[in-house]
Design a protein around this motif. Sequence first.
Motif, PDB file in Angstrom:
ATOM      1  N   ASN A 235       0.798  -1.228   0.000  1.00 28.68           N
ATOM      2  CA  ASN A 235       0.000   0.000   0.000  1.00 28.68           C
ATOM      3  C   ASN A 235       0.826   1.272   0.000  1.00 28.68           C
ATOM      4  O   ASN A 235       0.399   2.288  -0.543  1.00 28.68           O
ATOM      5  N   ASP A 236       2.016   1.237   0.622  1.00 31.34           N
ATOM      6  CA  ASP A 236       2.849   2.440   0.692  1.00 31.34           C
ATOM      7  C   ASP A 236       4.088   2.321  -0.196  1.00 31.34           C
ATOM      8  O   ASP A 236       5.113   2.964   0.065  1.00 31.34           O
ATOM      9  N   ALA A 237       4.004   1.517  -1.229  1.00 27.01           N
ATOM     10  CA  ALA A 237       5.164   1.225  -2.075  1.00 27.01           C
ATOM     11  C   ALA A 237       5.525   2.391  -2.992  1.00 27.01           C
ATOM     12  O   ALA A 237       4.733   3.308  -3.229  1.00 27.01           O
ATOM     13  N   LYS A 238       6.762   2.310  -3.499  1.00 25.37           N
ATOM     14  CA  LYS A 238       7.246   3.248  -4.499  1.00 25.37           C
ATOM     15  C   LYS A 238       7.736   2.451  -5.707  1.00 25.37           C
ATOM     16  O   LYS A 238       8.277   1.352  -5.550  1.00 25.37           O
ATOM     17  N   ALA A 239       7.555   3.024  -6.893  1.00 25.76           N
ATOM     18  CA  ALA A 239       8.010   2.362  -8.120  1.00 25.76           C
ATOM     19  C   ALA A 239       8.669   3.387  -9.028  1.00 25.76           C
ATOM     20  O   ALA A 239       8.144   4.488  -9.219  1.00 25.76           O
ATOM     21  N   TRP A 240       9.819   3.009  -9.573  1.00 23.23           N
ATOM     22  CA  TRP A 240      10.564   3.889 -10.469  1.00 23.23           C
ATOM     23  C   TRP A 240      10.710   3.224 -11.838  1.00 23.23           C
ATOM     24  O   TRP A 240      10.975   2.027 -11.937  1.00 23.23           O
ATOM     25  N   PHE A 241      10.578   4.030 -12.890  1.00 23.15           N
ATOM     26  CA  PHE A 241      10.672   3.496 -14.248  1.00 23.15           C
ATOM     27  C   PHE A 241      11.480   4.433 -15.142  1.00 23.15           C
ATOM     28  O   PHE A 241      11.414   5.656 -15.009  1.00 23.15           O
ATOM     29  N   GLU A 242      12.207   3.839 -16.075  1.00 25.68           N
ATOM     30  CA  GLU A 242      12.793   4.626 -17.163  1.00 25.68           C
ATOM     31  C   GLU A 242      11.798   4.614 -18.307  1.00 25.68           C
ATOM     32  O   GLU A 242      11.170   3.587 -18.599  1.00 25.68           O
ATOM     33  N   ILE A 243      11.657   5.761 -18.982  1.00 26.59           N
ATOM     34  CA  ILE A 243      10.636   5.903 -20.021  1.00 26.59           C
ATOM     35  C   ILE A 243      11.224   6.588 -21.250  1.00 26.59           C
ATOM     36  O   ILE A 243      12.324   7.138 -21.219  1.00 26.59           O
ATOM     37  N   GLY A 244      10.462   6.568 -22.332  1.00 23.17           N
ATOM     38  CA  GLY A 244      10.858   7.283 -23.543  1.00 23.17           C
ATOM     39  C   GLY A 244      10.732   8.780 -23.357  1.00 23.17           C
ATOM     40  O   GLY A 244       9.917   9.271 -22.559  1.00 23.17           O
ATOM     41  N   SER A 245      11.527   9.535 -24.097  1.00 29.67           N
ATOM     42  CA  SER A 245      11.598  10.987 -23.901  1.00 29.67           C
ATOM     43  C   SER A 245      10.297  11.707 -24.246  1.00 29.67           C
ATOM     44  O   SER A 245      10.099  12.854 -23.838  1.00 29.67           O
ATOM     45  N   ASP A 246       9.394  11.050 -24.981  1.00 29.87           N
ATOM     46  CA  ASP A 246       8.136  11.698 -25.361  1.00 29.87           C
ATOM     47  C   ASP A 246       6.917  11.003 -24.762  1.00 29.87           C
ATOM     48  O   ASP A 246       5.795  11.170 -25.243  1.00 29.87           O
ATOM     49  N   GLN A 247       7.121  10.258 -23.679  1.00 28.33           N
ATOM     50  CA  GLN A 247       6.030   9.437 -23.152  1.00 28.33           C
ATOM     51  C   GLN A 247       5.398   9.987 -21.867  1.00 28.33           C
ATOM     52  O   GLN A 247       4.476   9.380 -21.329  1.00 28.33           O
ATOM     53  N   GLN A 266      11.594  12.915 -13.587  1.00 32.16           N
ATOM     54  CA  GLN A 266      12.942  13.474 -13.485  1.00 32.16           C
ATOM     55  C   GLN A 266      13.561  13.477 -14.871  1.00 32.16           C
ATOM     56  O   GLN A 266      13.369  12.552 -15.668  1.00 32.16           O
ATOM     57  N   LYS A 267      14.330  14.526 -15.146  1.00 33.66           N
ATOM     58  CA  LYS A 267      14.900  14.696 -16.476  1.00 33.66           C
ATOM     59  C   LYS A 267      16.266  14.012 -16.607  1.00 33.66           C
ATOM     60  O   LYS A 267      16.972  13.809 -15.630  1.00 33.66           O
ATOM     61  N   ASP A 268      16.617  13.700 -17.859  1.00 33.39           N
ATOM     62  CA  ASP A 268      17.941  13.157 -18.142  1.00 33.39           C
ATOM     63  C   ASP A 268      18.904  14.299 -18.432  1.00 33.39           C
ATOM     64  O   ASP A 268      18.558  15.479 -18.304  1.00 33.39           O
ATOM     65  N   TYR A 269      20.115  13.955 -18.845  1.00 34.30           N
ATOM     66  CA  TYR A 269      21.132  14.979 -19.087  1.00 34.30           C
ATOM     67  C   TYR A 269      20.757  15.912 -20.227  1.00 34.30           C
ATOM     68  O   TYR A 269      21.226  17.048 -20.293  1.00 34.30           O
ATOM     69  N   ALA A 270      19.903  15.438 -21.127  1.00 41.06           N
ATOM     70  CA  ALA A 270      19.493  16.263 -22.265  1.00 41.06           C
ATOM     71  C   ALA A 270      18.258  17.104 -21.963  1.00 41.06           C
ATOM     72  O   ALA A 270      17.784  17.843 -22.827  1.00 41.06           O
ATOM     73  N   GLY A 271      17.740  16.999 -20.743  1.00 42.32           N
ATOM     74  CA  GLY A 271      16.572  17.788 -20.367  1.00 42.32           C
ATOM     75  C   GLY A 271      15.244  17.150 -20.717  1.00 42.32           C
ATOM     76  O   GLY A 271      14.201  17.803 -20.628  1.00 42.32           O
ATOM     77  N   HIS A 272      15.246  15.860 -21.083  1.00 41.42           N
ATOM     78  CA  HIS A 272      14.007  15.149 -21.386  1.00 41.42           C
ATOM     79  C   HIS A 272      13.472  14.454 -20.139  1.00 41.42           C
ATOM     80  O   HIS A 272      14.239  13.986 -19.305  1.00 41.42           O
ATOM     81  N   ASP A 273      12.150  14.376 -20.034  1.00 39.39           N
ATOM     82  CA  ASP A 273      11.536  13.626 -18.937  1.00 39.39           C
ATOM     83  C   ASP A 273      11.789  12.144 -19.189  1.00 39.39           C
ATOM     84  O   ASP A 273      11.181  11.536 -20.079  1.00 39.39           O
ATOM     85  N   ARG A 274      12.672  11.543 -18.394  1.00 38.46           N
ATOM     86  CA  ARG A 274      13.160  10.189 -18.694  1.00 38.46           C
ATOM     87  C   ARG A 274      12.868   9.194 -17.579  1.00 38.46           C
ATOM     88  O   ARG A 274      12.872   7.994 -17.815  1.00 38.46           O
ATOM     89  N   PHE A 275      12.582   9.693 -16.366  1.00 35.23           N
ATOM     90  CA  PHE A 275      12.383   8.797 -15.236  1.00 35.23           C
ATOM     91  C   PHE A 275      11.081   9.143 -14.534  1.00 35.23           C
ATOM     92  O   PHE A 275      10.758  10.313 -14.341  1.00 35.23           O
ATOM     93  N   PHE A 276      10.353   8.105 -14.151  1.00 38.99           N
ATOM     94  CA  PHE A 276       8.989   8.225 -13.701  1.00 38.99           C
ATOM     95  C   PHE A 276       8.840   7.550 -12.329  1.00 38.99           C
ATOM     96  O   PHE A 276       9.199   6.381 -12.172  1.00 38.99           O
ATOM     97  N   LEU A 277       8.394   8.279 -11.338  1.00 40.96           N
ATOM     98  CA  LEU A 277       8.181   7.749  -9.991  1.00 40.96           C
ATOM     99  C   LEU A 277       6.696   7.667  -9.692  1.00 40.96           C
ATOM    100  O   LEU A 277       5.955   8.630  -9.889  1.00 40.96           O
ATOM    101  N   LEU A 278       6.279   6.482  -9.224  1.00 44.65           N
ATOM    102  CA  LEU A 278       4.910   6.283  -8.754  1.00 44.65           C
ATOM    103  C   LEU A 278       4.941   6.024  -7.262  1.00 44.65           C
ATOM    104  O   LEU A 278       5.753   5.228  -6.776  1.00 44.65           O
TER     105      LEU A 278
END
Length: 281
Positions: A235-247, A266-278
Amino acid sequence: MITLQDVLKKSTHFLEKKDVSDSRRQAEEILSFSLRISRIQLYTQFDQPIQEAELEVIRKNLARRAKREPLQYIEGKVAFFNTEIKVTRNVLIPRQETEIMVDAIANALKQENLEGKILWDLCCGSGCIGISLKKMFPEMRVVLSDVSKDALKVASENAALNQVDVECYSGDLFEPNLGPVDFLVSNPPYISEDEFKKLEPEVSQHEPKLSLVSGPTGLEFYERIQADIRKNLKNDAKAWFEIGSDQKESLEQLFCSKDNFNTSFQKDYAGHDRFFLLELE
């Protein structure tokens, strides 16, 4: 007599003709690896004669790179976060940008009491994410899973190489059926079929397509993850994912419109939204 300087010049020119980018640096890396010397020594010992046996090794490795095989596969390993990771063509090459996500996870885990907690590295590939985190937090139970048994073999070898105790399970996504876990991390396939066709030869011709391509849209794995994620997390879990730059927008809609999750990116070095936290509410 052929010297180290001669070989470096000829190697650079050879790779240039084969359209290998950053050919000088690539030649330096290949010579350094082939001769078991540092890149600095290439210049401090530039007049050193090269023996025929050494030339044979250099030629073999240059030929592989000329076919656009990634340097990491030629060397057979890569540094990732606080680990050394073995890589073969059965696993994706760990990217430096993925270290951004691992660092964010590590900072979050530092705030937790990890005794008895479980972290699941889903679609683990080489195991670089889970192994890095287990090395930092040995008190936490870490589980690696992948549909590819060949990838799991490499992950198991990497765990032994880094002297960490992890569990490895074969299965498609949540098939290992571990029960609800405290933390989930995944770098699943998220490239579309059309995107795959445009990738550099180093990726499209050498890295495992199974680990790269999700399907026609690139969102297929995330749709499957969303369908089953709630029953696989506490119920109190966290999940992290790498994603595509336009997703970003697609994933916000997918996860937030169908369930109550707190989300952040969170953004990558190029400024794209690349990491997703739930975060589950």
